[in-house]
Design a protein around this motif. Structure first.
Motif, mmCIF file in Angstrom:
data_model
loop_
_atom_site.group_PDB
_atom_site.id
_atom_site.type_symbol
_atom_site.label_atom_id
_atom_site.label_comp_id
_atom_site.label_asym_id
_atom_site.label_seq_id
_atom_site.Cartn_x
_atom_site.Cartn_y
_atom_site.Cartn_z
ATOM 1 N N THR A 263 -2.794 4.018 -3.038
ATOM 2 C CA THR A 263 -2.498 3.336 -4.093
ATOM 3 C C THR A 263 -2.353 1.935 -3.730
ATOM 4 N N ASN A 264 -2.863 0.857 -3.765
ATOM 5 C CA ASN A 264 -2.950 -0.587 -3.868
ATOM 6 C C ASN A 264 -2.708 -1.630 -4.195
ATOM 7 N N ASP A 265 -1.167 -1.352 -4.285
ATOM 8 C CA ASP A 265 -0.640 -2.473 -5.704
ATOM 9 C C ASP A 265 -1.024 -4.003 -5.541
ATOM 10 N N SER A 266 -1.417 -4.954 -3.992
ATOM 11 C CA SER A 266 -1.279 -6.158 -3.629
ATOM 12 C C SER A 266 -3.056 -6.274 -4.705
ATOM 13 N N THR A 267 -3.180 -7.975 -4.504
ATOM 14 C CA THR A 267 -4.781 -8.352 -5.060
ATOM 15 C C THR A 267 -5.311 -8.617 -4.567
ATOM 16 N N GLN A 268 -6.020 -7.750 -3.113
ATOM 17 C CA GLN A 268 -7.136 -8.043 -2.298
ATOM 18 C C GLN A 268 -7.074 -6.464 -1.911
ATOM 19 N N PRO A 269 -8.587 -5.945 -2.059
ATOM 20 C CA PRO A 269 -8.978 -5.172 -1.685
ATOM 21 C C PRO A 269 -8.246 -4.274 -0.136
ATOM 22 N N ILE A 270 -7.931 -3.208 -0.009
ATOM 23 C CA ILE A 270 -8.021 -2.605 1.951
ATOM 24 C C ILE A 270 -8.946 -2.242 2.309
ATOM 25 N N LEU A 271 -9.222 -2.043 3.485
ATOM 26 C CA LEU A 271 -10.389 -1.087 4.427
ATOM 27 C C LEU A 271 -10.671 -0.685 5.151
ATOM 28 N N ASP A 272 -11.866 0.187 5.467
ATOM 29 C CA ASP A 272 -12.031 1.325 6.467
ATOM 30 C C ASP A 272 -10.770 2.188 6.518
ATOM 31 N N TRP B 52 -7.638 1.109 20.148
ATOM 32 C CA TRP B 52 -5.638 0.794 19.653
ATOM 33 C C TRP B 52 -4.696 1.153 20.140
ATOM 34 N N ALA B 53 -3.809 0.078 20.505
ATOM 35 C CA ALA B 53 -2.715 0.017 20.857
ATOM 36 C C ALA B 53 -2.003 -0.401 19.322
ATOM 37 N N TRP B 54 -0.700 -0.197 19.584
ATOM 38 C CA TRP B 54 0.091 -0.140 18.239
ATOM 39 C C TRP B 54 1.558 -0.504 18.666
ATOM 40 N N ALA B 55 1.837 -2.177 17.415
ATOM 41 C CA ALA B 55 3.062 -2.589 17.727
ATOM 42 C C ALA B 55 4.685 -1.580 17.519
ATOM 43 N N SER B 56 5.504 -2.023 17.455
ATOM 44 C CA SER B 56 7.042 -1.258 17.339
ATOM 45 C C SER B 56 6.905 -1.263 15.325
ATOM 46 N N ARG B 57 7.370 0.558 15.010
ATOM 47 C CA ARG B 57 7.730 -0.156 13.681
ATOM 48 C C ARG B 57 8.435 -0.918 13.222
ATOM 49 N N GLU B 58 7.825 -1.457 12.143
ATOM 50 C CA GLU B 58 8.394 -2.216 10.905
ATOM 51 C C GLU B 58 8.873 -1.605 9.979
ATOM 52 N N SER B 59 9.858 -2.039 8.967
ATOM 53 C CA SER B 59 9.870 -1.712 7.804
ATOM 54 C C SER B 59 9.158 -2.549 6.905
ATOM 55 N N PRO B 60 8.614 -1.662 5.705
ATOM 56 C CA PRO B 60 8.076 -3.151 4.806
ATOM 57 C C PRO B 60 9.050 -3.807 3.585
ATOM 58 N N SER B 61 7.839 -5.230 3.627
ATOM 59 C CA SER B 61 8.864 -5.957 2.785
ATOM 60 C C SER B 61 8.459 -7.389 1.974
ATOM 61 N N VAL B 62 7.796 -6.179 1.213
ATOM 62 C CA VAL B 62 7.806 -5.789 -0.229
ATOM 63 C C VAL B 62 8.705 -6.721 -1.420
ATOM 64 N N GLU B 63 10.066 -6.450 -0.985
ATOM 65 C CA GLU B 63 10.997 -7.298 -2.180
ATOM 66 C C GLU B 63 11.466 -8.197 -1.360
ATOM 67 N N VAL C 51 1.047 -1.166 0.017
ATOM 68 C CA VAL C 51 0.335 0.299 0.800
ATOM 69 C C VAL C 51 1.323 1.279 -0.416
ATOM 70 N N ASP C 52 0.475 2.037 -0.804
ATOM 71 C CA ASP C 52 1.762 3.097 -1.179
ATOM 72 C C ASP C 52 0.843 4.702 -1.104
ATOM 73 N N VAL C 53 1.708 5.327 -0.095
ATOM 74 C CA VAL C 53 0.357 6.682 -0.321
ATOM 75 C C VAL C 53 1.785 7.482 -0.480
ATOM 76 N N ARG C 54 0.639 8.968 -1.610
ATOM 77 C CA ARG C 54 1.882 9.742 -1.672
ATOM 78 C C ARG C 54 1.226 11.233 -1.676
ATOM 79 N N ARG D 51 0.381 3.553 8.757
ATOM 80 C CA ARG D 51 1.559 3.880 8.129
ATOM 81 C C ARG D 51 1.878 4.811 7.983
ATOM 82 N N ASP D 52 3.588 5.277 8.145
ATOM 83 C CA ASP D 52 3.467 6.595 8.417
ATOM 84 C C ASP D 52 3.973 7.188 7.322
ATOM 85 N N PRO D 53 4.436 8.563 7.459
ATOM 86 C CA PRO D 53 5.282 8.651 5.782
ATOM 87 C C PRO D 53 6.464 8.541 5.078
ATOM 88 N N GLY D 54 7.116 7.450 6.180
ATOM 89 C CA GLY D 54 8.625 6.786 5.354
ATOM 90 C C GLY D 54 8.298 5.900 5.656
#
Length: 236
Positions: A91-100, A173-184, A68-71, A156-159
């Protein structure tokens, strides 16, 4: 003479027994060391394999959210010529929709961002100047929130960093620690069910003492026995 032969025989037997005992003890020590080293290597390999399995499973969880890309884009105003207005393009580049969909600047929700984005599609939402400035500056207070196809909530944050959300009993909501995207990494992740082959050195079995060591002990034993026989027969 008979007494001498008996004495020589006793000495030979004693020396032989002692040499065999030393040889067997040395063999046990070498074997134990090799087995300990092999066991340690196997344990290290199992730990590494488990770490790879856990990492692969986590990458699978992160895959859709990572795609999921945000610009921040600037769109010409329909009312004022020459004026451009900020929009968030999701932008949702995956093969499934995102909601909410939702977005927040600090603790305040950003109005107008809602609904979902179909697979392979994108949507743009107008935002305020403050939100645009926060996103452009990479502010950690600016975030876009969505739910993936598995029902997991993400922030998702700007980075591009992702935080997995967990719903609390009071509805917050409680949010876990930040993780880097793992698309590659997710594209070619190793299969947890097919562990990589272990290096040959890790599965080496306990080896017998070398032949050179064995011949050395036999030769030394022969020399000792010969010296004793010569002393008892000719020099005594």
């Amino acid at each position: 003479m008979i007494e001498t032969i008996g004495a020589v025989t006793g000495v030979v037997v004693s020396i032989g027994s002692l040499a065999l005992a030393v040889f067997g003890f040395r063999h046990q020590i070498v074997r134990a060391r090799l087995l300990d080293a092999r066991e340690q290597r196997l344990e290290a390999a199992e730990r590494q394999l488990e770490q790879r399995r856990v990492a692969a499973e986590r990458q699978a969880v992160l895959t859709q959210a990572s795609m999921v890309d945000v610009r921040l884009v600037w769109t010409p105003s329909r009312l004022n010529e020459g004026v451009k207005l900020p929009e968030l393009k999701i932008t949702n580049d995956s093969t499934q929709p995102i909601l909410d969909l939702a977005a927040r600047l600090g603790d305040e929700p950003i109005a107008g961002i809602a609904g979902g984005v179909a697979a392979g599609d994108s949507r743009s939402f107008p935002v305020t100047s403050a939100a645009a400035v926060g996103f452009a500056a990479g502010s950690a207070d600016m975030s876009v929130i969505f739910t993936d196809a598995a029902g997991m909530r993400w922030r998702r944050d700007p980075g591009g960093g992702l935080r997995e959300g967990r719903r609390l009993a009071d509805g917050s909501w409680a949010w876990a620690s930040r993780e880097s995207p793992s698309v590659e990494r997710a594209m070619e992740r190793p299969s947890p069910s097919m562990p990589p082959p272990l290096p040959a050195s890790w599965v080496a079995t306990a080896a017998e003492p070398s032949r050179k060591q064995g011949w050395f002990l036999v030769s030394a034993l022969g020399l000792i026995i010969g010296a004793v026989v010569v002393w008892l027969v000719f020099l005594r």
